[in-house]
Design an enzyme around this catalytic site. Structure first.
Site, PDB file in Angstrom:
ATOM      1  N   ASP A  38     -10.717  25.119  96.338  1.00 34.67           N
ATOM      2  CA  ASP A  38     -10.156  24.007  96.857  1.00 34.67           C
ATOM      3  C   ASP A  38     -10.339  22.842  96.153  1.00 34.67           C
ATOM      4  O   ASP A  38     -11.199  22.599  95.434  1.00 34.67           O
ATOM      5  CB  ASP A  38     -10.868  23.887  98.093  1.00 34.67           C
ATOM      6  CG  ASP A  38      -9.992  23.247  99.327  1.00 34.67           C
ATOM      7  OD1 ASP A  38      -9.775  23.734 100.256  1.00 34.67           O
ATOM      8  OD2 ASP A  38      -9.796  22.013  99.140  1.00 34.67           O
ATOM      9  N   ASP A  63      -7.030  22.025  91.807  1.00 35.84           N
ATOM     10  CA  ASP A  63      -5.992  21.673  92.264  1.00 35.84           C
ATOM     11  C   ASP A  63      -4.968  22.598  92.076  1.00 35.84           C
ATOM     12  O   ASP A  63      -4.402  22.858  90.909  1.00 35.84           O
ATOM     13  CB  ASP A  63      -5.718  20.312  91.618  1.00 35.84           C
ATOM     14  CG  ASP A  63      -4.379  19.512  92.108  1.00 35.84           C
ATOM     15  OD1 ASP A  63      -3.803  20.237  92.809  1.00 35.84           O
ATOM     16  OD2 ASP A  63      -4.327  18.297  91.657  1.00 35.84           O
ATOM     17  N   TYR A 156       8.787  20.023 104.182  1.00 37.93           N
ATOM     18  CA  TYR A 156       7.969  20.894 104.223  1.00 37.93           C
ATOM     19  C   TYR A 156       8.725  22.371 104.651  1.00 37.93           C
ATOM     20  O   TYR A 156       8.212  23.209 103.869  1.00 37.93           O
ATOM     21  CB  TYR A 156       6.901  20.585 105.841  1.00 37.93           C
ATOM     22  CG  TYR A 156       5.863  21.540 106.055  1.00 37.93           C
ATOM     23  CD1 TYR A 156       4.991  21.578 105.491  1.00 37.93           C
ATOM     24  CD2 TYR A 156       6.345  22.756 107.052  1.00 37.93           C
ATOM     25  CE1 TYR A 156       3.876  22.457 105.861  1.00 37.93           C
ATOM     26  CE2 TYR A 156       5.357  23.693 107.351  1.00 37.93           C
ATOM     27  CZ  TYR A 156       4.012  23.513 106.636  1.00 37.93           C
ATOM     28  OH  TYR A 156       2.982  24.175 106.966  1.00 37.93           O
ATOM     29  N   LYS A 160       8.473  25.500 102.124  1.00 38.14           N
ATOM     30  CA  LYS A 160       8.293  26.910 102.899  1.00 38.14           C
ATOM     31  C   LYS A 160       9.264  28.007 102.633  1.00 38.14           C
ATOM     32  O   LYS A 160       9.090  29.352 102.635  1.00 38.14           O
ATOM     33  CB  LYS A 160       7.731  26.574 104.267  1.00 38.14           C
ATOM     34  CG  LYS A 160       6.370  25.888 104.419  1.00 38.14           C
ATOM     35  CD  LYS A 160       5.172  26.824 103.897  1.00 38.14           C
ATOM     36  CE  LYS A 160       3.929  25.963 104.097  1.00 38.14           C
ATOM     37  NZ  LYS A 160       2.710  26.492 103.588  1.00 38.14           N
ATOM     38  N   THR A 191      -5.614  23.298 113.500  1.00 33.92           N
ATOM     39  CA  THR A 191      -6.789  23.025 112.229  1.00 33.92           C
ATOM     40  C   THR A 191      -6.536  21.632 111.958  1.00 33.92           C
ATOM     41  O   THR A 191      -6.091  20.730 112.513  1.00 33.92           O
ATOM     42  CB  THR A 191      -6.153  23.620 110.988  1.00 33.92           C
ATOM     43  OG1 THR A 191      -4.943  23.088 110.695  1.00 33.92           O
ATOM     44  CG2 THR A 191      -5.732  25.124 111.227  1.00 33.92           C
TER      45      THR A 191
HETATM   46  N1  LIG Z   1      -2.069  24.152 110.673  1.00 35.84           N
HETATM   47  C1  LIG Z   1      -0.952  24.519 111.002  1.00 35.84           C
HETATM   48  O1  LIG Z   1      -0.275  24.384 112.099  1.00 35.84           O
HETATM   49  C2  LIG Z   1      -0.007  25.570 110.187  1.00 35.84           C
HETATM   50  C3  LIG Z   1       1.151  26.415 110.433  1.00 35.84           C
HETATM   51  C4  LIG Z   1       1.828  26.808 109.540  1.00 35.84           C
HETATM   52  C5  LIG Z   1       1.397  27.048 108.406  1.00 35.84           C
HETATM   53  N2  LIG Z   1       0.343  26.410 107.888  1.00 35.84           N
HETATM   54  C6  LIG Z   1      -0.107  26.396 106.544  1.00 35.84           C
HETATM   55  O2  LIG Z   1      -1.538  26.900 106.293  1.00 35.84           O
HETATM   56  C7  LIG Z   1      -2.129  26.408 105.200  1.00 35.84           C
HETATM   57  C8  LIG Z   1      -3.404  25.951 105.318  1.00 35.84           C
HETATM   58  O3  LIG Z   1      -3.100  24.862 106.367  1.00 35.84           O
HETATM   59  P1  LIG Z   1      -4.447  24.474 107.501  1.00 35.84           P
HETATM   60  O4  LIG Z   1      -3.649  24.070 108.781  1.00 35.84           O
HETATM   61  O5  LIG Z   1      -5.528  25.397 107.248  1.00 35.84           O
HETATM   62  O6  LIG Z   1      -4.795  22.985 106.906  1.00 35.84           O
HETATM   63  P2  LIG Z   1      -6.195  22.432 106.315  1.00 35.84           P
HETATM   64  O7  LIG Z   1      -5.730  20.956 106.020  1.00 35.84           O
HETATM   65  O8  LIG Z   1      -7.242  22.688 107.200  1.00 35.84           O
HETATM   66  O9  LIG Z   1      -6.655  22.944 104.933  1.00 35.84           O
HETATM   67  C9  LIG Z   1      -5.795  22.997 103.902  1.00 35.84           C
HETATM   68  C10 LIG Z   1      -6.708  22.983 102.599  1.00 35.84           C
HETATM   69  O10 LIG Z   1      -6.125  22.909 101.428  1.00 35.84           O
HETATM   70  C11 LIG Z   1      -6.709  22.121 100.524  1.00 35.84           C
HETATM   71  N3  LIG Z   1      -5.649  21.520  99.519  1.00 35.84           N
HETATM   72  C12 LIG Z   1      -4.839  20.423  99.903  1.00 35.84           C
HETATM   73  N4  LIG Z   1      -4.151  20.371  98.854  1.00 35.84           N
HETATM   74  C13 LIG Z   1      -4.690  20.963  97.741  1.00 35.84           C
HETATM   75  C14 LIG Z   1      -4.426  21.275  96.240  1.00 35.84           C
HETATM   76  N5  LIG Z   1      -3.303  20.644  95.666  1.00 35.84           N
HETATM   77  N6  LIG Z   1      -5.121  21.997  95.587  1.00 35.84           N
HETATM   78  C15 LIG Z   1      -6.357  22.656  96.192  1.00 35.84           C
HETATM   79  N7  LIG Z   1      -6.371  22.654  97.594  1.00 35.84           N
HETATM   80  C16 LIG Z   1      -5.599  21.649  98.360  1.00 35.84           C
HETATM   81  C17 LIG Z   1      -7.234  21.006 101.412  1.00 35.84           C
HETATM   82  O11 LIG Z   1      -8.409  20.227 100.462  1.00 35.84           O
HETATM   83  C18 LIG Z   1      -7.831  21.753 102.631  1.00 35.84           C
HETATM   84  O12 LIG Z   1      -9.245  22.246 102.298  1.00 35.84           O
HETATM   85  C19 LIG Z   1      -0.979  25.435 104.264  1.00 35.84           C
HETATM   86  O13 LIG Z   1      -0.291  25.913 103.711  1.00 35.84           O
HETATM   87  C20 LIG Z   1       0.017  25.153 105.711  1.00 35.84           C
HETATM   88  O14 LIG Z   1       1.226  24.498 105.313  1.00 35.84           O
HETATM   89  C21 LIG Z   1      -0.276  25.630 108.712  1.00 35.84           C
END
Ligand SMILES: NC(=O)c1ccc[n+]([C@@H]2O[C@H](COP(=O)([O-])OP(=O)(O)OC[C@H]3O[C@@H](n4cnc5c(N)ncnc54)[C@H](O)[C@@H]3O)[C@@H](O)[C@H]2O)c1
Length: 249
Positions: A38, A63, A156, A160, A191
């Site tokens: 992360d 990153d 987005y 995706k 989240t």
């Molecule tokens: N929460 C939702 O509703 C949802 C729905 C569909 C898909 N997603 C996908 O799930 C994944 C995780 O989302 P989440 O909801 O757990 O979000 P979150 O914000 O809780 O976690 C995302 C994590 O990714 C890290 N991150 C961001 N940019 C980064 C980078 N450049 N390099 C490394 N780490 C990085 C952040 O520090 C964070 O810890 C994402 O790809 C998101 O698009 C989320």
């Protein structure tokens, strides 16, 4: 508890929070050696806490948009644990705006993290998995918006949608080499990504899920672990919806 990941090395990107954190916990609890990757140092706290519970985890600050970081992530993982068996390419960011109001810089940032980041992680994980006799499994965290659009999610959904087809093309390239690559496509999940949503919008999102609520990170993590495990040995190139019925209506 089943131990489907005993003696397996798993990388979870974006593993410090939300869905990634839930997946890291599940992989560790099923015997995996888990590399929590992360940008955020919160990943180190999570790794320390899991190790104090007797699990085998490591934090590697990464990153995912930086190619050198991603190379280092895969190389250090293999140096430490000898192989890379599972990648959960999960790191991602949100962002909402109408197309005609989207700053080009905001568009590029979302595409950079959510599409280029997944590409880079797949690239270096696949290169390593090709070197191993045992192949590997990759799960890319896609979204319902890799399958259907919605007003306000242009950048987005473009990212995706790209992940969905990257997965399918990579499947065609590597299925015969013992590497399975699948997507998990969550609906809206409770989240930190959704933490700043106004209550009215949150209720509107809930209404879009026939199941009547948002999902939990643990519910996505279970689908990810299934796709990454030998239970899914004949599944590759799939997009598994974990969406409470969002895309059914
Ligand atoms: N929460 C939702 O509703 C949802 C729905 C569909 C898909 N997603 C996908 O799930 C994944 C995780 O989302 P989440 O909801 O757990 O979000 P979150 O914000 O809780 O976690 C995302 C994590 O990714 C890290 N991150 C961001 N940019 C980064 C980078 N450049 N390099 C490394 N780490 C990085 C952040 O520090 C964070 O810890 C994402 O790809 C998101 O698009 C989320």
């Amino acid at each position: 508890m089943a131990e489907r990941f005993r003696n397996k090395t798993v990388i979870v990107t974006g593993g410090a929070s939300g869905i990634g954190e839930a997946a890291a916990r599940l992989f560790a609890s099923e015997g995996g050696r888990v590399v929590i990757s992360d940008m955020s140092e919160k990943g180190k706290d999570l790794s320390d806490s899991l190790n104090s519970e007797g699990y085998e985890t490591t934090f590697i600050k990464t990153d995912v948009t930086n190619e050198e970081d991603v190379k280092h992530l895969v190389n250090s993982t293999v140096e430490k644990y000898g192989s890379l068996d599972v990648l959960f390419a999960n790191a991602g960011i949100g962002g909402m705006s109408l197309v005609h109001e989207t700053d080009f810089s905001a568009w590029k940032k979302i595409i950079d993290v959510n599409l280029h980041g997944v590409f880079l992680c797949n690239k270096y994980a696949i290169a390593q998995m090709l070197k191993q006799e045992t192949g590997g499994a990759i799960v890319n965290n896609d979204s319902i918006h890799g399958v259907v659009g919605k007003a306000g999610v242009g950048a987005y959904s473009a990212a995706k949608g790209g992940v969905k087809l990257l997965t399918q093309s990579a499947t065609a390239e590597y299925a015969s080499k013992g590497i399975r690559i699948n997507n998990v496509n969550p609906g809206y999940i409770d989240t930190p990504l959704l933490a700043d949503l106004p209550e009215e919008m949150r209720q509107e999102l809930i209404r879009l899920h026939p199941i009547g609520r948002l999902g939990k990170p643990e519910e996505v993590a279970k689908a990810v672990a299934f796709l990454a495990s030998d239970d899914a040995s004949f599944i590759t190139g799939a997009s598994l919806l974990v969406d409470g019925g969002y895309t059914s209506v």
